[in-house]
Every structure is written in C-alpha cells, then in structure tokens.
Write an enzyme that holds these catalytic residues in place. Structure first.
Site, mmCIF file in Angstrom:
data_model
loop_
_atom_site.group_PDB
_atom_site.id
_atom_site.type_symbol
_atom_site.label_atom_id
_atom_site.label_comp_id
_atom_site.label_asym_id
_atom_site.label_seq_id
_atom_site.Cartn_x
_atom_site.Cartn_y
_atom_site.Cartn_z
ATOM 1 N N CYS A 42 -7.720 7.108 8.481
ATOM 2 C CA CYS A 42 -6.659 7.551 9.387
ATOM 3 C C CYS A 42 -6.678 9.080 9.410
ATOM 4 C CB CYS A 42 -5.313 7.055 8.876
ATOM 5 S SG CYS A 42 -4.944 7.749 7.240
ATOM 6 N N CYS A 126 0.394 13.741 3.752
ATOM 7 C CA CYS A 126 0.262 13.374 5.171
ATOM 8 C C CYS A 126 1.526 13.805 5.931
ATOM 9 C CB CYS A 126 0.067 11.867 5.305
ATOM 10 S SG CYS A 126 0.040 11.346 7.037
ATOM 11 N N HIS A 154 4.783 2.896 -6.579
ATOM 12 C CA HIS A 154 3.796 3.543 -5.708
ATOM 13 C C HIS A 154 4.138 5.031 -5.599
ATOM 14 C CE1 HIS A 154 1.456 4.620 -2.157
ATOM 15 N NE2 HIS A 154 0.739 3.535 -2.384
ATOM 16 N N GLU A 156 3.835 7.181 -3.241
ATOM 17 C CA GLU A 156 4.557 7.630 -2.041
ATOM 18 C C GLU A 156 6.060 7.421 -2.215
ATOM 19 O OE1 GLU A 156 3.488 5.724 1.688
ATOM 20 O OE2 GLU A 156 5.290 6.521 2.639
ATOM 21 N N THR A 194 5.197 4.119 4.238
ATOM 22 C CA THR A 194 4.432 4.124 5.487
ATOM 23 C C THR A 194 3.392 3.009 5.592
ATOM 24 O OG1 THR A 194 2.832 5.636 4.493
ATOM 25 C CG2 THR A 194 4.621 6.638 5.783
HETATM 26 C C1 2E7 Z 1 -1.264 8.418 2.028
HETATM 27 C C2 2E7 Z 1 -0.278 7.574 2.399
HETATM 28 O O1 2E7 Z 1 -4.770 6.251 -0.044
HETATM 29 P P1 2E7 Z 1 -4.352 4.962 0.555
HETATM 30 O O2 2E7 Z 1 -5.114 3.766 0.229
HETATM 31 O O3 2E7 Z 1 -2.816 4.820 0.227
HETATM 32 P P2 2E7 Z 1 -1.798 3.603 0.148
HETATM 33 O O4 2E7 Z 1 -0.466 4.243 0.341
HETATM 34 O O5 2E7 Z 1 -2.128 2.635 1.192
HETATM 35 O O6 2E7 Z 1 -1.890 3.036 -1.250
HETATM 36 O O7 2E7 Z 1 -4.388 5.088 2.135
HETATM 37 C C3 2E7 Z 1 -4.163 6.263 2.833
HETATM 38 C C4 2E7 Z 1 -2.800 6.750 2.679
HETATM 39 C C5 2E7 Z 1 -1.744 5.969 3.034
HETATM 40 N N1 2E7 Z 1 -0.504 6.386 2.883
HETATM 41 C C6 2E7 Z 1 -2.559 7.974 2.173
HETATM 42 CL CL1 2E7 Z 1 1.326 8.044 2.200
HETATM 43 FE FE1 F3S Z 2 -2.746 7.619 6.840
HETATM 44 FE FE2 F3S Z 2 -0.651 9.132 6.813
HETATM 45 FE FE3 F3S Z 2 -0.488 6.657 7.558
HETATM 46 S S1 F3S Z 2 -2.248 9.109 5.317
HETATM 47 S S2 F3S Z 2 -2.059 5.582 6.423
HETATM 48 S S3 F3S Z 2 -1.570 8.267 8.607
HETATM 49 S S4 F3S Z 2 1.005 7.807 6.390
#
Ligand code: 2E7
Ligand code: F3S
EC number: 1.17.7.4
Length: 346
Positions: A42, A126, A154, A156, A194
C-alpha cells in the site's frame, strides 16, 4: 464504509485478465490461478520502506528503527542486512542516535521519551494512522468516551490509544462491549484500527450500538483504502477457489484478515505463508483453482516467486481478478523530501 476508497478507481466490474482457453482445456487439466488485484504494498508501506532506505543512504548504517518498520519478515530481514538495527523501545538506541518510528504509529509518550534522550527521530507513521490519532485527540478534547475497535497488543492500537489513554477503551472481542464503562452514553464515539475485517468491524459496531444507541460514527472510514480494497478483491474470487494462498507474515494484521475473509467468502481452504517454500504440497491435493493474494506489507517479488512455484507444479494459467485500481501515494516525511523513488525492497 464508503463505496469507493479515496485514491482508488473502482474497476467497472470485476475484470479477469490473462489465461487462455487452450491452456485451461489441456495439459493443466483445469488447474488455474486467480491472482487478486489490488494486492501487496500500500502507499503507507511504500513510504515507510523508502523512508528507511533514504535514511540509510543519507546517514549510513547503523540506522535504528523502533519495532518492525512493517510487519513483513522479508522486508525486515532485507533491511537488517543493509544495516538497520530493529529495537523494541527507544531506550535501546544510543543517546543522540537516529531512530525511525514504524508505519504503525507511536504514542505521544514514545515521542517524549525519544526527546528526553536527545534522539533524532524520523516518523514513518502512515498518514492514515495519523488521521486516526487526530480523531482521538479531537473527540477526547470534546470530552467523548472513545471505543477503539482493534486487536489487543497490536502496535497501531497502542499508539492510537496512547493519544488519550484516559478516554480510549479497547473493544477487541464481543465480550469487551459488556466491560466498557462510559460517563455519558450520549457522548460516545467508535473509532478503529486501520487493518480490520470490514465485516467484523461492522458487527462490532452493531453490538456497540445495541448498548449505546446514540454512539457516533467516525467522521470518515478508519479502516484504510488498502485494507478494504484487498478484502474486496479476495472476496470476488474466493468462492471459485479450492485453495487461497495469502502471502504475508504471521504478525501482519491485514494479511491475516485476508485468510479469514477468503474462508468466509467461500474458499474451501486458505493459508498464510511468508515464502513459496512454506506451501505444504498436501494443500494442493484435489485442487484445481488456487487463489493468490498478499497483504499490504508484502513485496510483489514474493508473489511472483509463489506463481513460479505453482507453475512448476502445473498451475501455469494465471488470471488476474481486478476489483479496483489504486492511484494513491504519500509524500515522504519532510526531512527526506528531496528527490523521489520507489522502494527497492519490492
Ligand atoms: C501500518 C499500518 O505492516 P503490516 O502488515 O501491518 P498490520 O497493521 O496489518 O499488522 O501492513 C502494513 C501496515 C498496515 N497498517 C502498516 Cl497502521
Ligand atoms: Fe497501508 Fe497505511 Fe493502510 S500503511 S494498510 S495505507 S493504514
């Protein structure tokens, strides 16, 4: 949730590209791969990985990163080989050192600790997480009790809740809804992590609304465009799949959600793997259609390696199932804004 995410052009319908009738009918014996699009990186991950690469380039190793920059084993291992030192807390960074904060965001307490230790910081949070932090601050200022839907532990959620720890209560499971206490049921709002399952989050909101009929919705979707787009794409193909393989790491929330969503949407079986070599060949017994997708922290090279691995076993016919085209990108942190680039860990 809104119909089309910002920065995303919805495909006019689900479009399927690639593959050929000849291929489907012959040697492969009905074996085919459906490849989800969108999948993988993303905009927030691309920005975070480029941030670390630029910091390495500008300052040279070692560069400290608090927590995994994104939750992907390959990304973390590759950056570690280039001289990044991943730490759990800023207390592990030498006084005066340079530390990058991960894409998942940090609480004000972490910023304060870094400042106290004279660390130089670069924040790769992000922008869509920063948006949720701002919502927490705004609702806390307006004296709301904030129900934060998310997964306990988590990073976040820890960062977001840390913006107003006295006002935020975490709602992870349905049981948590009975436990939360509010001061005024007419001043309650829900916000979310998110990277949740869109459908499960809506269930949790319905449950919250039963207890607090006046609960307010967030001003805009907190589940980000990338999370929801990847779920829509995997849903579109799941019912046709005997097996869905999601490329992603075990600590990646959004990647794990893709496995769950695939199963809920009718895939006969679904698994998460970091690398093609982790696929258990017995998963392929009796399988014709394999669905492939990847989490938002996953470089596409890992998906390409999985497609090669499948092709070697007879799944050569690959059809891409497109549900949206993503256009979004984020500017780098201000300190790094000269020049452009795409991450080389892809
Ligand atoms: C930051 C945020 O690093 P990821 O696998 O993180 P998740 O939150 O899914 O464990 O994916 C990208 C990302 C997603 N959300 C990075 Cl807040
Ligand atoms: Fe990626 Fe930001 Fe969503 S890191 S998965 S766009 S919250």
């Amino acid at each position: 949730m809104s119909a089309a995410s910002p920065g995303t052009e919805p495909a006019t319908s689900v479009s399927i590209d690639g593959g050929s009738e000849a291929c489907e009918a012959s040697a492969s014996g009905g074996k085919r791969v459906l490849l989800a699009k969108p999948r993988g990186y993303c905009a927030g991950v691309d920005r975070a990985v480029i941030t670390v690469e630029k910091v390495l380039e500008m300052y040279g190793p070692p560069v400290y990163v608090r927590k995994e920059i994104v939750h992907n084993r390959h990304v973390v291992d590759t950056l570690r080989e280039r001289g990044v030192i991943f730490v759990e807390e800023t207390s592990e960074v030498p006084e005066g050192g340079l530390v990058v904060f991960s894409a998942h965001g940090v609480s004000p307490a972490v910023h304060a600790e870094a400042e106290q230790r004279n660390l130089r910081t670069i924040d790769a949070t992000c922008p869509l997480v920063t948006k949720v932090h701002k919502e927490v601050n705004r609702f806390a200022r307006d004296d709301y009790d904030i129900m934060l839907i998310g997964h306990e532990g988590h990073e976040e959620v820890e960062g977001t809740a840390g913006e107003a720890p006295d006002r935020v209560q975490l709602v992870d499971t349905e049981d948590d809804i009975e436990k939360v206490q509010v001061r005024d049921p007419s001043k309650v709002v829900w916000l979310s992590q998110t990277t949740l399952s869109v459908d499960e989050t809506m269930e949790r909101v319905d449950q919250l609304r039963k207890r607090f009929p006046e609960i307010s919705d967030p001003p805009s979707d907190d589940i980000c465009y990338a999370t929801s787009n990847r779920q829509v794409a995997v849903k579109a193909m799941a019912a046709e799949c005997d097996l869905v393989i999601v490329v992603g790491s075990g600590n990646s929330s959004n990647s794990k959600r893709l496995v769950e969503v695939a199963l809920q949407a009718g895939a006969r079986d679904a698994h998460l793997v970091d690398y093609a070599r982790e696929v258990d060949e017995t998963w392929l017994d009796g399988v014709e259609t394999v669905g492939v997708t990847s989490g938002a922290s996953v470089p596409d090279v890992l998906v390409m390696e999985l497609l090669e691995w499948l092709a070697e076993r007879g799944w050569e016919d690959v059809q891409e199932v497109t549900t949206a085209n993503e256009k979004i990108s984020f500017a780098l942190p201000r300190e790094l804004r000269s020049g452009s680039g795409r991450s080389s860990v892809r």
